[in-house]
Each structure stands twice: as structure tokens, then as C-alpha cells.
Write a protein that holds these residues in place. Structure first.
Motif, mmCIF file in Angstrom:
data_model
loop_
_atom_site.group_PDB
_atom_site.id
_atom_site.type_symbol
_atom_site.label_atom_id
_atom_site.label_comp_id
_atom_site.label_asym_id
_atom_site.label_seq_id
_atom_site.Cartn_x
_atom_site.Cartn_y
_atom_site.Cartn_z
ATOM 1 N N THR A 107 0.819 -1.214 0.000
ATOM 2 C CA THR A 107 0.000 0.000 0.000
ATOM 3 C C THR A 107 0.850 1.259 0.000
ATOM 4 O OG1 THR A 107 -0.206 -0.237 2.406
ATOM 5 C CG2 THR A 107 -2.037 -1.018 1.066
ATOM 6 N N GLU A 108 2.110 1.135 0.433
ATOM 7 C CA GLU A 108 3.017 2.282 0.309
ATOM 8 C C GLU A 108 3.215 2.633 -1.158
ATOM 9 O OE1 GLU A 108 7.592 3.638 1.278
ATOM 10 O OE2 GLU A 108 6.770 1.906 2.321
ATOM 11 N N MET A 109 3.311 1.608 -1.994
ATOM 12 C CA MET A 109 3.400 1.848 -3.433
ATOM 13 C C MET A 109 2.171 2.621 -3.908
ATOM 14 S SD MET A 109 3.434 -0.963 -6.529
ATOM 15 C CE MET A 109 1.874 -1.691 -5.956
ATOM 16 N N LEU A 110 0.982 2.213 -3.437
ATOM 17 C CA LEU A 110 -0.250 2.893 -3.843
ATOM 18 C C LEU A 110 -0.272 4.337 -3.358
ATOM 19 C CD1 LEU A 110 -2.964 0.145 -3.109
ATOM 20 C CD2 LEU A 110 -1.860 0.660 -5.293
ATOM 21 N N HIS A 111 0.150 4.548 -2.109
ATOM 22 C CA HIS A 111 -0.013 5.908 -1.566
ATOM 23 C C HIS A 111 0.946 6.900 -2.214
ATOM 24 C CE1 HIS A 111 2.944 7.742 1.234
ATOM 25 N NE2 HIS A 111 3.293 6.550 1.632
ATOM 26 N N HIS A 112 2.164 6.475 -2.536
ATOM 27 C CA HIS A 112 3.077 7.393 -3.234
ATOM 28 C C HIS A 112 2.587 7.658 -4.654
ATOM 29 C CE1 HIS A 112 6.085 7.931 -0.185
ATOM 30 N NE2 HIS A 112 6.260 6.629 -0.044
ATOM 31 N N ASP A 113 2.055 6.633 -5.295
ATOM 32 C CA ASP A 113 1.503 6.807 -6.634
ATOM 33 C C ASP A 113 0.305 7.752 -6.594
ATOM 34 O OD1 ASP A 113 1.371 5.827 -9.522
ATOM 35 O OD2 ASP A 113 -0.629 5.286 -8.811
ATOM 36 N N ALA A 114 -0.529 7.608 -5.577
ATOM 37 C CA ALA A 114 -1.712 8.465 -5.442
ATOM 38 C C ALA A 114 -1.316 9.914 -5.181
ATOM 39 C CB ALA A 114 -2.606 7.949 -4.323
ATOM 40 N N TYR A 115 -0.330 10.114 -4.308
ATOM 41 C CA TYR A 115 0.102 11.483 -4.022
ATOM 42 C C TYR A 115 0.724 12.118 -5.264
ATOM 43 C CZ TYR A 115 2.086 15.482 -1.584
ATOM 44 O OH TYR A 115 2.402 16.757 -1.188
ATOM 45 N N ASN A 116 1.390 11.294 -6.056
ATOM 46 C CA ASN A 116 1.945 11.778 -7.311
ATOM 47 C C ASN A 116 0.825 12.318 -8.206
ATOM 48 O OD1 ASN A 116 2.897 10.673 -10.385
ATOM 49 N ND2 ASN A 116 4.402 11.838 -9.230
ATOM 50 N N TRP A 117 -0.349 11.632 -8.189
ATOM 51 C CA TRP A 117 -1.495 12.124 -8.952
ATOM 52 C C TRP A 117 -1.940 13.490 -8.425
ATOM 53 C CZ3 TRP A 117 -6.304 13.946 -7.964
ATOM 54 C CH2 TRP A 117 -7.166 14.092 -9.046
ATOM 55 N N PHE A 118 -2.029 13.635 -7.102
ATOM 56 C CA PHE A 118 -2.427 14.915 -6.526
ATOM 57 C C PHE A 118 -1.448 16.019 -6.933
ATOM 58 C CE2 PHE A 118 -5.567 12.786 -4.048
ATOM 59 C CZ PHE A 118 -6.393 13.756 -3.501
ATOM 60 N N GLU A 119 -0.153 15.720 -6.853
ATOM 61 C CA GLU A 119 0.854 16.724 -7.210
ATOM 62 C C GLU A 119 0.698 17.176 -8.661
ATOM 63 O OE1 GLU A 119 4.846 16.173 -4.623
ATOM 64 O OE2 GLU A 119 4.457 14.531 -6.037
ATOM 65 N N ASN A 120 0.336 16.244 -9.523
ATOM 66 C CA ASN A 120 0.199 16.564 -10.949
ATOM 67 C C ASN A 120 -1.156 17.159 -11.301
ATOM 68 O OD1 ASN A 120 2.793 15.586 -11.476
ATOM 69 N ND2 ASN A 120 2.051 13.510 -11.888
ATOM 70 N N ASN A 121 -2.049 17.247 -10.300
ATOM 71 C CA ASN A 121 -3.395 17.732 -10.588
ATOM 72 C C ASN A 121 -3.849 18.841 -9.635
ATOM 73 O OD1 ASN A 121 -4.840 15.861 -12.789
ATOM 74 N ND2 ASN A 121 -3.454 14.591 -11.564
ATOM 75 N N GLY A 122 -2.907 19.615 -9.174
ATOM 76 C CA GLY A 122 -3.265 20.795 -8.393
ATOM 77 C C GLY A 122 -3.104 20.681 -6.898
ATOM 78 N N GLY A 123 -2.694 19.508 -6.396
ATOM 79 C CA GLY A 123 -2.398 19.358 -4.980
ATOM 80 C C GLY A 123 -3.626 19.307 -4.085
ATOM 81 N N MET A 124 -3.528 19.950 -2.918
ATOM 82 C CA MET A 124 -4.584 19.908 -1.902
ATOM 83 C C MET A 124 -5.692 20.895 -2.257
ATOM 84 S SD MET A 124 -4.363 20.677 2.199
ATOM 85 C CE MET A 124 -4.049 19.051 2.842
#
Length: 706
Positions: A644-661
Motif C-alpha cells: 500500500t506504500e506503493m499505492l499511496h506514493h503513486d496516489a500522491y503523485n497524482w495529486f501533485e500533478n493535478n493541483g495538490g490539496m
């Protein structure tokens, strides 16, 4: 790595014993609810347990009454002469066991977070009875045949997607539990399950005793040179004779980072390492018996190993896939750990040390390296991380920014311990969302680690909103002093509240599919993902303020924390891989393989997977105190933290590429992931939200492994 350990031994039936207004039967009305508050629904907001009324002696009678009530319900379903329908079979099973569920959820919380001799005795006595109750459901031939009939014609039943998923989920659970076995083999399985329930309970009880007995007392203050005065005050013995350092569940202990005296470091480390290897609190025989019984159970169920049986409903699916995943991490992890070891050994030499780096030296000298490379001192950071401020202006603030929810402390609802904080949560439009209990400080009555669970599970079927608790093991400050956290402890708080959000945002009709009722290698994803907001600039500046001056944490300290983010990651991932590998090795033994020596097996398991190559990096948990897999619900599942660490870093990468918080991104994540519970295929759910398969690259980058 933050641990959310579900209390499985007594919660194993909760998915089949759900809260239900509608299942209040004549039996309940006949019971004397004034003498035992667990026999009736609580009258507190959200049906929260009333700890002003609940006593130890209430649990066993309530659970036994709940077992009897549910057995009658099961007999009625299985013996129903009418043709099986979704309502008279699937929904009827989903509604069974309100009383048992209510009792289990409260008992599970107290026996983990605030236990005593009486609760431990009840735990041990009830474990085989609860295992037998699960067998009475899933090994009931008539009941299974009704589900099988419905499953085989599920496409023609005109069910909504969640109802169809509920039917499929139950049918799979029946098969996995052994419903297809012969009558003779079912009896053998029942014996195995009863013994396993008793053994896992004994392991947890013995380990708690080992943790408490293993606490190290120092009588000479010079032996604790380097330890802060605040810590010394909080660890001072009441008789004024020395200081006692309690053990955390992990191999490494927090104070090892600051203890100047090498002999004291060795004493504390070895107390942790050997806590359950000898004397009255030796768990080795329990471990051997547990893994042998699990292997035999797997064979009876038609599988070569327990891991192969256990992984059926996970994202990984097979031990081979888990080992392949390990194979992609071990070389990079151990290589970085070796580089770190060489760097730390050089620091030992620079400090005048003429010895080979040992595990009890690692954190002490690693901190020196960190200070030298990043000029970062943990004691500089802690004044900016006062516990309640981190919770309210950090953890809660991030949830408000992302999801629009708000919080209000409730002082009128009773808790099970004076240290517990209680908050009510509200939707952005003001609607009630649920209740949150936060129990942060370590105590002898609490098992190690950190976790989340429910007092009440969300369900639209019964119009129930969630009542959720987080438990941690932070050192409690001495009276009059603030609770100041390390950055790792800050991340733990964000992590556990990520689990809570997964539970609070549940939007399911059926409680057994609600919230965190998902596969082990997905359940840690929302919690790990939530850690990312601890250092997010807008969040950090809102909570990282000096507890005395009110000044915000300086930018230079923030940069030091960020720059040191990849420091010691070789150690971190290697200790985790070592424990994950041990878990998988223990649970891939065959039913004919006899383990003579637990310690020898552990050494060989680490050697053959090349996880022993860095001498000073032991497993995060050694076998004898590995509560996750021998007392909790993570047998053959500890790998899930890395998965799930793999999933969470991948997911945060999506947030970073889509405007963040942003609220938009938070709402999308809530709608497509956090609110879905176990109503969809988890892999498909993630890919739909993400727009593709998860990639391991962001994880390796975050850990500095590439």
C-alpha cells in the motif's frame, strides 16, 4: 512505518454480527438490560458505548447471549422452508447478531487499549467460543446451499451493484472458510479453528506480559546520560529509586537515539530483542504450534500453504506475487542500508569508537550523521509539535481543506480512560458525520503499536453513523508538561486518522461492506496516503507552532525535515522487508514441515532472501514479538504495508500533478475511493480513480532508492 493493527481475534465475527435496530428481538426484551448495559442499545449520541455503565462482568454474559441469539437466527435462515431469496437469506444473515456485534466492538477496544487480568481471562475463555460461532455460520451446510443457489442465479436476481457484491462476498467467504468440505473434514477444521483462536489470544496475552516485564530500570543517572530531563521526569519511579523505560512493540526503542552510554543502549536493545524468548513470557512454543496448525488448516482446505489460502481475496492474490514484489525492493533496499551502515560506521570511528556497528548503536550514531548532513536535531523540532495542536490544527485542518468536514470537541460523552479525547465530526453543510475517540498515550494496560477501529459501523440499512477510535502509544509527559511529538509521531497521527477517514466516509447500505472492511493490502492505503499532508506547506504552517512562543516553525527547520526525508530509508525499508519476509516464510511452510527452533528458522529465512546482509539492521519485529501475525489479523499479510506504500506514493503523485490539496481533488478521492468500502473490485476502483495502473517509481523516489 505506522501500524494499524485490527483487533481480529474477537472481531472476526463482526462482519456477520452487524449492528441492527431491526434485530431487537423478544430475547433482548426478556433480558435485564438495567443490570447489563450491553444487552440494549446505548442511548448516547450515535449509539456510542456508555462507559459510565459498562463493567468487566458485563462482557461475557452479553457475548454469550449474543452467540445464542445469533445461532437462533442462523437456524431460522438455514431451516427456512421457503425458496432462498436475497432478503430471506443474504439480508437475513447480514442482520443477524446485533447483540454479539455490539459486545464485541466494545470488548475489542478495551481488551486492546485498556486491559486488565479480568478482561484477559474473558478474552481467553471466549476466543474458542467465538471461533466456533464463526464455524457455525460458515460451515453450516444448509445455509451454504441457500447462498450457493442464489449465487448461481445472481445475474437474474435484478440486484443493485452493492447487493450483488454482498452476495458474492458472502459466497466467497463460505468457500474460503471450508463450506465445500466433507462433514468429517468440517469437524477437523472446527478443531483447528478453536485451537488457533486460543493460541492467538495466548500469544497476545503473553506478549503484553513480556512487554511489561521487559521494561528496563536504571538506578544510576549516568547510565541515562543524553536523555532529556523531561523524559527522565516522566520515567522516574514513584519510590524515587531510578528510572524505568517501558518497551514499545518494535525492535528498536525510541530512547536509543539519545542514550550516550553504549552499555545502556545494549541493555535496552537486548531487553526488547529477547523480551519473549525466555521465562514465563516465552512465546516460541506458541509460534511453533500456531504456524503448524495454520499449515494443517491450509492443507485441509486444499492449499499447499497457509499464505496461499489467506491471500485469496487480496490484491496480491498469491505468495508468488508477494515474493516478486519483494524481489523488486530487496536489492535496492539492502544496498542503500549498506551504504548507510558504512556512513554510520565512519561516524563511530570519527567519534573515537573502536567497535563494529551493532543494532543498538545504529539510531544513536545515525542521529549524529543526520545532524551533520542535514543539521537536524529532533529536540529542535519537538517544541513545534504539541500533541493537541497537531491534532486540531494539523490533522483536522487537512481534513477540512480536502473534504470540507469540521470538528467539535465533546466533553459530555464518557470515554474508557481519562486520557481519551472525543470529537464530533460534521459535513461541510453541517450534517452530522460521526464521533471520533483519540487515545494517544502509552500505558501498561495497552498493547503496543497504533491502530484504528469502530465502536459503531456505518450502515444505511440501519441508519447508523460511524463511531471510530484511534489508539497510539506516545510517551505521556510528566504532569504539567506538554506532550511534544517527534516528526515520526506526527506522521503516525496523520496515518491513523487516514484510517478513520476511510471509516467516516463510508457510504454503504450493508455494514459488512462498510468503510475499512477491505483487503489487508488495500486497507493501509488511505492511512499511508494521509501522511503526505503532514509536511504540506499550507497544513504545516497551520499547526507547527512553538508551544511556548506561538512562533511558526522556521523555514530552515522545514527544509531540514524535507531534506532528511530520504535519510535512513535503507534501514527503514530493510527492517520492514525483513519482517514481511519472516511473515511470508512462516506461512509458506508445508503441513509436513516441523520447526524445531524458532530463532534458527528466523535466521535461515532472512539468510536465504539476503535480508541479513547488513549486520546492524534487524527485523522491525522478530518472530517472538510479531503481534501483527501471531495475535492480530496480518498472518501472511504484513507485506501489505509495503504494497500500500506503493499505492499511496503513486496516489500522491497524482495529486501533485493535478493541483495538490484542493477541495475538488479531495472530493474526487472521497467519492471514488474513500467512500466505496468493499463494494467494488479494489484494483479496478484504484485504476478508475488514478486513470491507470499504480507505478512503483514514486515509492522508490520517495525513499531515495532511485
Amino acid at each position: 512505518m505506522k501500524k494499524a493493527i485490527p483487533f481480529l481475534m474477537l472481531a472476526v465475527l463482526v462482519s456477520a454480527c452487524n449492528n441492527s435496530k431491526e434485530t431487537k428481538t423478544e430475547n433482548e426484551e426478556e433480558m435485564n438490560t438495567t443490570e447489563n448495559p450491553l444487552l440494549a442499545e446505548s442511548t448516547l449520541p450515535y449509539y456510542a458505548p456508555d462507559f459510565t455503565k459498562i463493567k468487566n462482568e458485563h462482557f461475557e454474559p452479553a457475548m454469550l447471549a449474543g452467540i445464542e441469539q445469533q445461532r437462533k437466527a442462523i437456524d431460522e435462515i438455514a431451516g427456512n422452508p421457503e425458496e432462498p431469496t436475497f432478503e430471506n437469506t443474504v439480508v437475513a444473515l447480514e442482520k443477524s447478531g446485533d447483540l454479539l456485534s455490539r459486545s464485541l466492538q466494545v470488548f475489542g477496544a478495551l481488551s486492546s487499549a485498556h486491559t486488565n487480568d479480568e478482561l484477559q481471562a474473558i478474552d481467553e475463555a471466549m476466543a474458542p467460543k467465538l471461533a466456533a460461532q464463526r464455524d457455525a455460520i460458515y460451515l453450516n451446510e444448509n445455509l451454504f446451499q441457500r447462498f450457493k443457489t442464489l449465487y448461481n442465479k445472481r445475474e437474474s436476481l435484478d440486484l443493485d451493484p452493492e447487493s450483488k457484491k454482498l452476495l458474492e462476498n458472502y459466497y466467497e467467504d463460505f468457500k474460503i472458510a471450508g463450506a465445500n468440505l466433507s462433514a468429517e473434514d468440517k469437524e477437523k477444521l472446527k478443531e483447528f479453528n478453536s485451537k488457533l483462536a486460543t493460541l492467538t489470544t495466548q500469544f497476545g496475552k503473553t506478549l503484553l506480559a513480556a512487554n511489561n516485564a521487559g521494561a528496563v530500570t536504571f538506578t544510576n543517572k549516568e547510565d541515562l546520560a543524553g536523555v532529556s530531563e523531561d523524559v527522565l521526569k516522566s520515567r522516574a519511579n514513584e519510590d524515587g529509586k531510578g528510572w524505568t523505560i517501558p518497551l514499545l512493540n518494535t525492535t528498536q526503542q525510541p530512547l536509543l537515539v539519545s542514550m550516550d552510554n553504549r552499555a545502556s543502549r545494549e541493555k535496552l536493545f537486548k531487553a526488547a530483542w529477547n523480551r519473549a524468548n525466555e521465562g514465563d513470557n516465552d512465546t516460541r512454543e506458541i509460534v511453533k504450534e500456531l504456524v503448524a496448525l495454520r499449515a494443517q488448516k491450509a492443507k485441509l482446505l486444499g492449499f499447499d500453504t497457509y499464505a496461499a489460502w489467506s491471500l485469496q481475496k487480496t490484491m496480491a492474490k498469491t505468495p508468488a506475487n508477494v515474493n516478486k514484489f519483494f524481489g523488486g525492493l530487496i536489492p535496492a533496499g539492502t544496498a542503500k542500508a549498506q551504504a548507510e551502515s558504512d556512513e554510520i560506521q565512519a561516524m563511530v570511528k570519527a567519534q573515537g569508537g573502536d567497535f563494529t556497528l551493532e543494532p543498538w548503536d545504529w539510531n544513536y550514531y545515525a542521529e549524529m550523521v543526520r545532524k551533520e548532513k542535514y543539521d537536524l536535531d529532533e529536540e529542535q523540532i519537538k517544541p513545534y509539535f504539541e500533541l493537541k495542536n497537531v491534532l486540531e490544527n494539523g490533522v483536522f485542518y487537512a481534513a477540512t481543506k480536502l473534504y470540507g468536514i469540521t470538528f467539535k470537541e465533546r466533553l459530555d460523552i464518557p470515554a474508557y480512560h481519562e486520557d481519551v479525547l472525543i470529537y464530533e465530526l460534521f459535513e461541510e453543510n453541517g450534517d452530522q458525520l460521526g464521533l471520533f475517540y483519540a487515545d494517544f498515550f502509552a500505558r501498561p494496560s495497552k498493547r503496543g503499536g497504533a491502530w484504528m477501529s469502530n465502536f459503531v459501523t456505518q450502515s444505511k440499512l440501519y441508519n447508523r453513523k460511524p463511531v471510530i477510535y484511534n489508539v497510539c502509544n506516545y510517551p505521556k509527559p510528566s504532569e504539567g508538561n506538554p506532550a511534544l511529538l517527534t516528526y515520526d509521531e506526527v506522521e503516525t497521527m496523520f496515518h491513523e486518522f487516514g484510517h478513520a477517514l476511510h471509516g467516516f466516509f463510508a457510504d454503504q447500505q450493508y455494514p459488512s461492506l462498510s468503510g475499512t472492511s477491505v483487503a489487508r493490502d488495500f486497507v493501509e492505503f488511505p492511512s499511508q496516503f494521509n501522511e503526505n499532508w503532514a509536511l504540506y506547506p499550507d497544513v504545516l504552517k497551520n499547526y507547527a507552532v512553538h508551544y511556548k512562543t506561538g512562533e511558526r516553525i522556521p523555514e530552515e527547520l522545514i527544509e531540514k525535515i524535507k531534506n532528511s526525508g530520504t535519510f535512513n530509508q535503507g534501514y527503514s525499508i530493510t527492517e520492514n522487508l525483513a519482517s514481511s519476509n519472516l511473515d511470508m516464510q512462516w506461512h509458506t511452510i508445508s503441513s509436513t514441515q516441523k520447526i524445531e527452533d524458532v530463532i534458527a528458522f528466523e535466521k535461515e529465512a532472512l539468510k536465504k532472501t539476503k535480508l541479513d546482509v547488513v549486520h546492524a539492521v534487524p527485523p522491525r519485529y522478530s518472530s517472538t514479538y510479531f503481534a501483527h501475525v501471531f495475535a492480530g489479523g496480518y498472518a501472511a499479510g504484513y507485506y501489505s504495508y509495503l504494497w500500500t506504500e506503493m499505492l499511496h506514493h503513486d496516489a500522491y503523485n497524482w495529486f501533485e500533478n493535478n493541483g495538490g490539496m484542493t477541495r475538488e481533488n479531495g472530493q474526487r478521492f472521497r467519492d471514488m475511493v474513500l467512500s466505496r468500502g468493499n463494494t467494488q473490485d479494489l484494483e479496478k476502483m484504484y485504476k478508475t480513480w488514478r486513470g491507470g495502473d499504480p507505478k512503483i517509481g514514486p515509492m522508490l523516489k520517495a525513499r531515495g532508492l532511485k
